[in-house]
Design an enzyme around this catalytic site. Structure first.
Site, PDB file in Angstrom:
ATOM      1  N   GLY A   1       7.327   9.034 -16.689  1.00 19.97           N
ATOM      2  CA  GLY A   1       8.086   9.170 -15.448  1.00 19.97           C
ATOM      3  C   GLY A   1       7.462  10.088 -14.423  1.00 19.97           C
TER       4      GLY A   1
ATOM      5  N   GLY B   1       8.551   5.917  -8.606  1.00 21.19           N
ATOM      6  CA  GLY B   1       7.825   5.583  -7.384  1.00 21.19           C
ATOM      7  C   GLY B   1       8.213   6.403  -6.172  1.00 21.19           C
ATOM      8  N   LEU B   2       9.233   7.255  -6.301  1.00 16.83           N
ATOM      9  CA  LEU B   2       9.726   8.018  -5.149  1.00 16.83           C
ATOM     10  C   LEU B   2       8.720   9.053  -4.656  1.00 16.83           C
ATOM     11  CD1 LEU B   2      13.409   8.563  -6.339  1.00 16.83           C
ATOM     12  CD2 LEU B   2      12.625   7.038  -4.517  1.00 16.83           C
ATOM     13  N   LEU B   3       7.830   9.471  -5.539  1.00 13.95           N
ATOM     14  CA  LEU B   3       6.853  10.490  -5.153  1.00 13.95           C
ATOM     15  C   LEU B   3       5.575   9.887  -4.575  1.00 13.95           C
ATOM     16  CD1 LEU B   3       7.191  12.970  -8.155  1.00 13.95           C
ATOM     17  CD2 LEU B   3       7.850  13.392  -5.777  1.00 13.95           C
TER      18      LEU B   3
ATOM     19  N   LYS C   1       7.799   4.716  -2.641  1.00 13.82           N
ATOM     20  CA  LYS C   1       9.120   4.172  -2.350  1.00 13.82           C
ATOM     21  C   LYS C   1       9.870   5.069  -1.365  1.00 13.82           C
ATOM     22  CE  LYS C   1       9.988   1.526  -6.570  1.00 13.82           C
ATOM     23  NZ  LYS C   1      10.889   1.348  -7.733  1.00 13.82           N
TER      24      LYS C   1
ATOM     25  N   TYR D   1      11.253  -3.418 -26.378  1.00 15.35           N
ATOM     26  CA  TYR D   1      10.724  -4.061 -25.175  1.00 15.35           C
ATOM     27  C   TYR D   1      10.517  -5.559 -25.390  1.00 15.35           C
ATOM     28  CZ  TYR D   1       9.476   0.837 -24.171  1.00 15.35           C
ATOM     29  OH  TYR D   1       9.494   2.200 -23.988  1.00 15.35           O
TER      30      TYR D   1
ATOM     31  N   ALA E   1       8.368   9.446 -10.833  1.00 12.70           N
ATOM     32  CA  ALA E   1       9.788   9.507 -10.467  1.00 12.70           C
ATOM     33  C   ALA E   1      10.246   8.178  -9.864  1.00 12.70           C
ATOM     34  CB  ALA E   1      10.066  10.661  -9.507  1.00 12.70           C
TER      35      ALA E   1
END
Length: 298
Positions: free
Chosen positions: A198, A203-205, A208, A51, A201
């Site tokens: 994760g 931010g999909l959950l 987003k 990183y 997901a």
């Protein structure tokens, strides 16, 4: 904050831990955020030499100078930056690991690393040589425990059979339940801790807009996010739901949450303090997204 023992190690880690990869470029802001997390009970901080070309480790080291005995620091090795900085190459060789750890120790400003993780892995690796490097570092006192960060079932099984890993970091969420097929049960059987990343997901959950993800169509992702919202209520956030979904798996020791802002930290802390999901809520979530299976790396 609740704490759990990581596998058979003597590390007791916060059930929600700090994924440092998301930290920004301002060392002062980073230190303030890390200190705030520590003050609120987060004790496990995960970084990697990859990183920011090592600067992520350095910012963690600066932030916790003088506080080393209060934190559990995990970092990773295996991705070697090219001299010209154009990218990195996979290198799990013993010689490289023994050199890389010295740089990580220097950047982290510490004499030892609590958990040193192989940052990936394939069946083509010299696995016994990699394990030998980790075992030597344990003997030398430079690391306390070691583990792997991998989603590959075939690689995970090899390390379970051939090494003394304390943990496996892997992706797990409502939209990535592939570990449920065989790996979570295997690791629980062998008392190897699972660090789940994760959980949101990407931010999909939580916020987003829905889009196709890991074999799920856009409509299926939207259905899963809707199920999360249905479980959430005015006293419970979507972040709380998805993190508690991960923590409901008995094999999972801690949810590693990427944190960049104070708001994200507050969401994570609220999620950690939240109520566990009940059986009805878990069933509703699981019905909203049928689990996939690994079609490779089996």
């Amino acid at each position: 904050m609740k704490y759990k023992q990581l596998g058979k190690s003597d590390l007791r880690v916060s059930q929600v831990s700090f994924g440092c990869m998301s930290l920004g470029d301002d060392p002062r802001d980073n230190a303030a955020l890390l200190h705030q997390a520590l003050d609120q009970g987060v004790n496990f901080f995960d970084t990697a030499d990859l990183y920011q070309k090592g600067e992520n480790e350095a910012t963690v080291g600066r932030a916790f100078r003088g506080l080393r005995d209060q934190v559990i620091i995990a970092t990773k090795v295996g991705n070697q930056w090219r001299p010209d900085g154009s990218g990195w190459d996979w290198n799990p060789r013993k010689e490289y690991i023994l050199k890389a750890v010295e740089h990580s120790l220097q950047r982290l400003q510490t004499d030892y690393i609590d958990l040193y993780q192989l940052h990936g892995g394939t069946l083509e690796d010299p696995i016994d040589e990699t394990i030998e490097a980790f075992e030597l570092l344990v003997q030398q006192g430079k690391i306390r425990y070691y583990g792997i960060s991998s989603i590959r079932p075939n690689v995970i099984r090899e390390y379970v059979q051939r090494s003394q890993i304390a943990s496996v970091m892997m992706q797990y969420s409502l939209l990535d339940r592939r570990p449920e097929e065989t790996i979570l049960a295997l690791l629980q059987e062998h008392q190897i801790g699972v660090l789940a990343r994760g959980s949101f997901a990407q931010g999909l959950l939580v916020k987003k807009p829905a889009t196709a993800y890991l074999g799920y169509a856009q409509e299926e992702v939207a259905q899963a996010a809707s199920a999360v919202r249905a479980v959430a209520d005015p006293a419970r956030t979507a972040a709380e739901v998805v993190i508690q979904f991960a923590l409901a798996q008995p094999a999972i020791t801690s949810a590693v949450v990427g944190i960049r802002t104070e708001m994200q930290l507050l969401d994570a802390l609220q999620a950690a303090a939240g109520q566990s999901l009940n059986a009805e809520e878990l069933q509703g979530l699981r019905q909203a997204a049928k689990p996939k299976v690994y079609d490779q790396h089996r």
